[in-house]
Design an enzyme around this catalytic site. Structure first.
Site, PDB file in Angstrom:
ATOM      1  N   LYS A 250       9.078  -6.671   6.504  1.00  0.00           N
ATOM      2  CA  LYS A 250       7.547  -6.266   6.950  1.00  0.00           C
ATOM      3  C   LYS A 250       7.077  -5.883   5.472  1.00  0.00           C
ATOM      4  O   LYS A 250       6.148  -6.194   4.406  1.00  0.00           O
ATOM      5  CB  LYS A 250       7.701  -4.772   8.193  1.00  0.00           C
ATOM      6  CG  LYS A 250       5.988  -4.576   7.838  1.00  0.00           C
ATOM      7  CD  LYS A 250       5.337  -3.435   8.570  1.00  0.00           C
ATOM      8  CE  LYS A 250       5.940  -2.076   8.387  1.00  0.00           C
ATOM      9  NZ  LYS A 250       5.132  -1.519   7.607  1.00  0.00           N
ATOM     10  N   ASN A 251       7.925  -5.131   4.658  1.00  0.00           N
ATOM     11  CA  ASN A 251       6.930  -4.281   3.419  1.00  0.00           C
ATOM     12  C   ASN A 251       6.995  -4.891   2.419  1.00  0.00           C
ATOM     13  O   ASN A 251       5.924  -4.758   0.978  1.00  0.00           O
ATOM     14  CB  ASN A 251       7.675  -3.020   3.107  1.00  0.00           C
ATOM     15  CG  ASN A 251       7.654  -1.315   4.389  1.00  0.00           C
ATOM     16  OD1 ASN A 251       6.306  -1.973   4.916  1.00  0.00           O
ATOM     17  ND2 ASN A 251       8.231  -0.401   4.853  1.00  0.00           N
TER      18      ASN A 251
ATOM     19  N   ARG B 127      -2.795   0.922   5.948  1.00  0.00           N
ATOM     20  CA  ARG B 127      -3.111   1.869   3.826  1.00  0.00           C
ATOM     21  C   ARG B 127      -2.373   0.339   3.266  1.00  0.00           C
ATOM     22  O   ARG B 127      -2.639   0.368   2.604  1.00  0.00           O
ATOM     23  CB  ARG B 127      -1.521   2.571   4.000  1.00  0.00           C
ATOM     24  CG  ARG B 127      -2.565   3.572   4.958  1.00  0.00           C
ATOM     25  CD  ARG B 127      -1.474   4.764   4.826  1.00  0.00           C
ATOM     26  NE  ARG B 127      -1.422   5.073   2.912  1.00  0.00           N
ATOM     27  CZ  ARG B 127      -2.243   5.752   2.221  1.00  0.00           C
ATOM     28  NH1 ARG B 127      -3.560   6.112   2.479  1.00  0.00           N
ATOM     29  NH2 ARG B 127      -1.294   5.759   1.093  1.00  0.00           N
TER      30      ARG B 127
ATOM     31  N   CYS C 291      -3.449   9.543   7.090  1.00  0.00           N
ATOM     32  CA  CYS C 291      -2.318   8.532   8.562  1.00  0.00           C
ATOM     33  C   CYS C 291      -1.718   9.545   8.771  1.00  0.00           C
ATOM     34  O   CYS C 291      -1.393  11.128   8.652  1.00  0.00           O
ATOM     35  CB  CYS C 291      -1.582   7.622   7.618  1.00  0.00           C
ATOM     36  SG  CYS C 291      -0.395   7.790   7.176  1.00  0.00           S
TER      37      CYS C 291
ATOM     38  N   ARG D 119      -0.948  10.783   2.443  1.00  0.00           N
ATOM     39  CA  ARG D 119      -0.819   9.635   1.646  1.00  0.00           C
ATOM     40  C   ARG D 119      -2.265   9.022   0.672  1.00  0.00           C
ATOM     41  O   ARG D 119      -2.830   8.433   1.414  1.00  0.00           O
ATOM     42  CB  ARG D 119      -0.683   8.659   3.011  1.00  0.00           C
ATOM     43  CG  ARG D 119       0.386   8.437   3.383  1.00  0.00           C
ATOM     44  CD  ARG D 119       1.158   7.685   4.454  1.00  0.00           C
ATOM     45  NE  ARG D 119       1.640   6.891   3.815  1.00  0.00           N
ATOM     46  CZ  ARG D 119       2.026   5.108   4.525  1.00  0.00           C
ATOM     47  NH1 ARG D 119       2.259   5.432   5.620  1.00  0.00           N
ATOM     48  NH2 ARG D 119       3.103   4.571   4.340  1.00  0.00           N
TER      49      ARG D 119
ATOM     50  N   VAL E 125      -4.155   7.727  -2.497  1.00  0.00           N
ATOM     51  CA  VAL E 125      -3.999   6.471  -3.562  1.00  0.00           C
ATOM     52  C   VAL E 125      -4.759   6.602  -4.905  1.00  0.00           C
ATOM     53  O   VAL E 125      -5.005   5.422  -4.867  1.00  0.00           O
ATOM     54  CB  VAL E 125      -5.075   5.374  -2.932  1.00  0.00           C
ATOM     55  CG1 VAL E 125      -4.616   4.868  -1.228  1.00  0.00           C
ATOM     56  CG2 VAL E 125      -6.631   6.143  -2.699  1.00  0.00           C
ATOM     57  N   ASP E 126      -4.390   8.351  -5.383  1.00  0.00           N
ATOM     58  CA  ASP E 126      -4.953   8.698  -6.548  1.00  0.00           C
ATOM     59  C   ASP E 126      -3.804   7.915  -7.630  1.00  0.00           C
ATOM     60  O   ASP E 126      -4.285   7.129  -8.837  1.00  0.00           O
ATOM     61  CB  ASP E 126      -4.647   9.685  -6.893  1.00  0.00           C
ATOM     62  CG  ASP E 126      -3.731  10.573  -6.633  1.00  0.00           C
ATOM     63  OD1 ASP E 126      -2.456   9.673  -5.237  1.00  0.00           O
ATOM     64  OD2 ASP E 126      -2.756  10.967  -7.520  1.00  0.00           O
TER      65      ASP E 126
ATOM     66  N   ASP F 187      12.105   5.923   6.166  1.00  0.00           N
ATOM     67  CA  ASP F 187      11.873   5.069   6.518  1.00  0.00           C
ATOM     68  C   ASP F 187      12.782   4.662   7.782  1.00  0.00           C
ATOM     69  O   ASP F 187      12.892   4.713   9.163  1.00  0.00           O
ATOM     70  CB  ASP F 187      10.680   3.270   6.278  1.00  0.00           C
ATOM     71  CG  ASP F 187       9.996   3.191   6.798  1.00  0.00           C
ATOM     72  OD1 ASP F 187       9.482   4.251   5.991  1.00  0.00           O
ATOM     73  OD2 ASP F 187       9.135   2.174   5.486  1.00  0.00           O
TER      74      ASP F 187
ATOM     75  N   ILE G 131       9.495  12.858   1.066  1.00  0.00           N
ATOM     76  CA  ILE G 131       8.631  11.705   1.252  1.00  0.00           C
ATOM     77  C   ILE G 131       7.267  12.046   1.472  1.00  0.00           C
ATOM     78  O   ILE G 131       6.252  12.121   0.580  1.00  0.00           O
ATOM     79  CB  ILE G 131       8.852   9.795   0.906  1.00  0.00           C
ATOM     80  CG1 ILE G 131      10.709  10.175   1.003  1.00  0.00           C
ATOM     81  CG2 ILE G 131       8.322   9.219   0.494  1.00  0.00           C
ATOM     82  CD1 ILE G 131      10.494   9.700  -0.743  1.00  0.00           C
TER      83      ILE G 131
ATOM     84  N   ARG H  60       3.840  -3.543  15.449  1.00  0.00           N
ATOM     85  CA  ARG H  60       3.585  -3.390  13.934  1.00  0.00           C
ATOM     86  C   ARG H  60       4.540  -4.003  13.170  1.00  0.00           C
ATOM     87  O   ARG H  60       4.615  -3.775  11.822  1.00  0.00           O
ATOM     88  CB  ARG H  60       3.131  -2.113  12.769  1.00  0.00           C
ATOM     89  CG  ARG H  60       1.293  -1.632  14.029  1.00  0.00           C
ATOM     90  CD  ARG H  60       0.746  -0.703  13.054  1.00  0.00           C
ATOM     91  NE  ARG H  60       1.414  -0.396  11.718  1.00  0.00           N
ATOM     92  CZ  ARG H  60       1.271   0.790  10.559  1.00  0.00           C
ATOM     93  NH1 ARG H  60       0.649   1.731  11.472  1.00  0.00           N
ATOM     94  NH2 ARG H  60       1.691   0.739   9.686  1.00  0.00           N
TER      95      ARG H  60
END
Ligand code: UD1
Length: 421
Positions: A22-23, A94, A118, A123, A125-126, A308, A330, A400
């Site tokens: 998926k990722n 995301r 989330c 999380r 996005v900088d 994960d 993480i 998902r």
């Protein structure tokens, strides 16, 4: 809303095929925005997140055709007709932020909604934005959107990340392929999904070196062409299903599994007294008699133990002999499965980013709530190890990221079914 009903199980035996990642697919799909020519992905997983990315790319003017029941995605972007990634789609997933780099690189302009929070943490996005700035883009945050522009095109530069980010590395890598000159990405993520992206981009004509290490060098080119690329196997789905026989006993072969994708995870399975071996078609996991051993686990960027797989590993350790300590390094809020596992009789104490799990002989089935994607599958695994019936609610999270979970587990003898209201 669907629920998954699981009944405590005896040993599992047979084979489970592992899908494409998926990722990886979620970062390979936006790469189509970098080229006028077609990009075809084979071995794509059939998941709702992929449908969301399809919708996003189509909203930007790309053509995405799903073939062979979703296993093949044929994409092309003759032009990027809309340069705004809308909040309504981005808020669902995301990974939508991954269109930023390609749009900016191809068109010199992009407007992307900020994804928002989330369940597993803030999380931000900088790092994605800083990477674009390092390539010469001007960024402006307005009305919940990132407005990015690089009128003369992106320019190669040094992108140095203060912490390892998979997504920001992917965005930087895609953007750099069309930037003028050389880009050096330092402290890059080394995940297999990044290696897969680099291989695909090279097939499209990009000049990239060093993927899989913490320094990636990209020589920008004027244009990219088309390609056909098979999506790498999903190491998280692989690790998840490796835990099914580890929890229930038995012997299961994971078709397509690769040891190099799950090295740190296999070390922990070995310490827990689960045997993993390579076969001609993948990996075989076997658990003999007796309880598994407690092991300590710390999540880290690849090649460390993946965040994960933390929830699923916790499900295993709930019935281990002894006490295990799991440290989540993480994401700050990734133990939401712990209270649900406690409802099933697990002994878990959470203090900040650390969870202490003292194994019990047997979990008991209970109604539980899935809070996020990996948490939901950890509850299914725990249900397989529990006495009686476990009902996992809110399984849309599961859809998902896991294709046909009930079919894959039933095929090896698990008592699992989906119930729709
Ligand atoms: C990806 C994976 C996700 C996995 C995660 C870590 C996809 C679609 N998702 O997510 O399944 O759990 O890697 O392996 O591939 N961070 C910042 N600023 C940023 C970006 C990230 O502070 O701009 C922080 C995050 O909050 C987190 C850490 O960096 O604490 C790592 O996140 P990152 O590697 O970026 O995760 P994603 O790419 O979002």
């Amino acid at each position: 809303m669907d629920r998954i009903v699981v009944r405590g199980n005896g040993p599992l035996n047979g084979q489970i095929p592992i899908a494409g990642a998926k990722n990886a697919c979620l970062t390979l799909m936006p790469a189509t925005l970098l080229s006028e020519e077609p990009l075809t992905l084979t071995n794509a997983p059939r998941l709702s997140d992929i449908a969301t990315m399809t919708q996003l790319l189509q909203s930007l003017g790309a053509e995405v055709t799903s073939m062979q029941r979703g296993k093949v995605l044929a994409m092309s972007s003759h032009s990027v007709s809309n340069l705004t990634a809308d909040y309504d789609i981005v808020r669902k997933m995301r990974a939508s932020i991954l269109v930023l780099g390609p749009m900016l690189a191809r068109e010199g302009h992009a407007v992307v909604s900020l994804p928002g929070g989330c369940a597993i943490g803030a999380r931000p996005v900088d790092l994605h934005l800083r990477a674009m700035e390092a390539l010469g883009a001007e960024m402006d945050l307005r009305d919940g959107y990132v407005h990015a522009k690089a009128p003369g095109g992106l320019k190669g530069g040094v992108v140095e990340f203060p912490l390892v980010s998979v997504g920001a590395t992917e965005n930087a890598l895609m953007a750099a392929t069309l930037a003028k000159g050389t880009t050096v990405i330092k402290n890059a993520a080394r995940e297999p999904e990044i290696v897969d992206l680099a291989i695909c981009l090279r097939r499209m004509g990009a000049q990239i070196e060093g993927e899989g290490t913490s320094t990636i060098t990209v020589q920008g080119v004027d244009r990219l062409g088309g390609a056909t690329h098979p999506v790498v196997v999903d190491r998280i789905e692989l690790g998840t299903y490796m835990l099914a026989p580890a929890i229930c006993g038995g012997e299961v072969e994971l078709l397509g599994g690769r040891m190099d994708l799950v090295g740190a995870f296999c070390e922990k399975l070995d310490a827990a007294a689960i045997s993993v071996s390579e076969t001609d078609s993948g990996l075989k996991v076997a658990r003999k008699n007796g309880r598994v051993h407690a092991v300590d686990v710390t999540t880290e960027p690849f090649p460390g133990f993946p965040t994960d797989l933390q929830a699923q590993m916790m499900a295993l350790l709930c019935t281990a002999e002894g006490t295990s300590v799991l440290e989540e390094k993480i994401f700050e809020n990734r133990f939401m499965h712990a209270p649900e596992l406690q409802r099933m009789g697990a002994r878990i104490e959470v203090h900040g980013g650390t969870a202490k799990v003292t194994g019990v002989e047997r979990l008991r089935g209970a109604p539980v709530m899935a809070t996020d994607l990996r948490a939901s599958v950890s509850l299914i695994l725990a249900g397989l190890a529990a006495e009686g019936e476990t009902v996992v609610n809110r399984v849309y999270h599961l859809d998902r990221g896991y294709e046909k979970v009930e079919q894959k587990l039933s095929a090896v003898g698990a008592h699992i079914e989906r119930v729709s209201d």
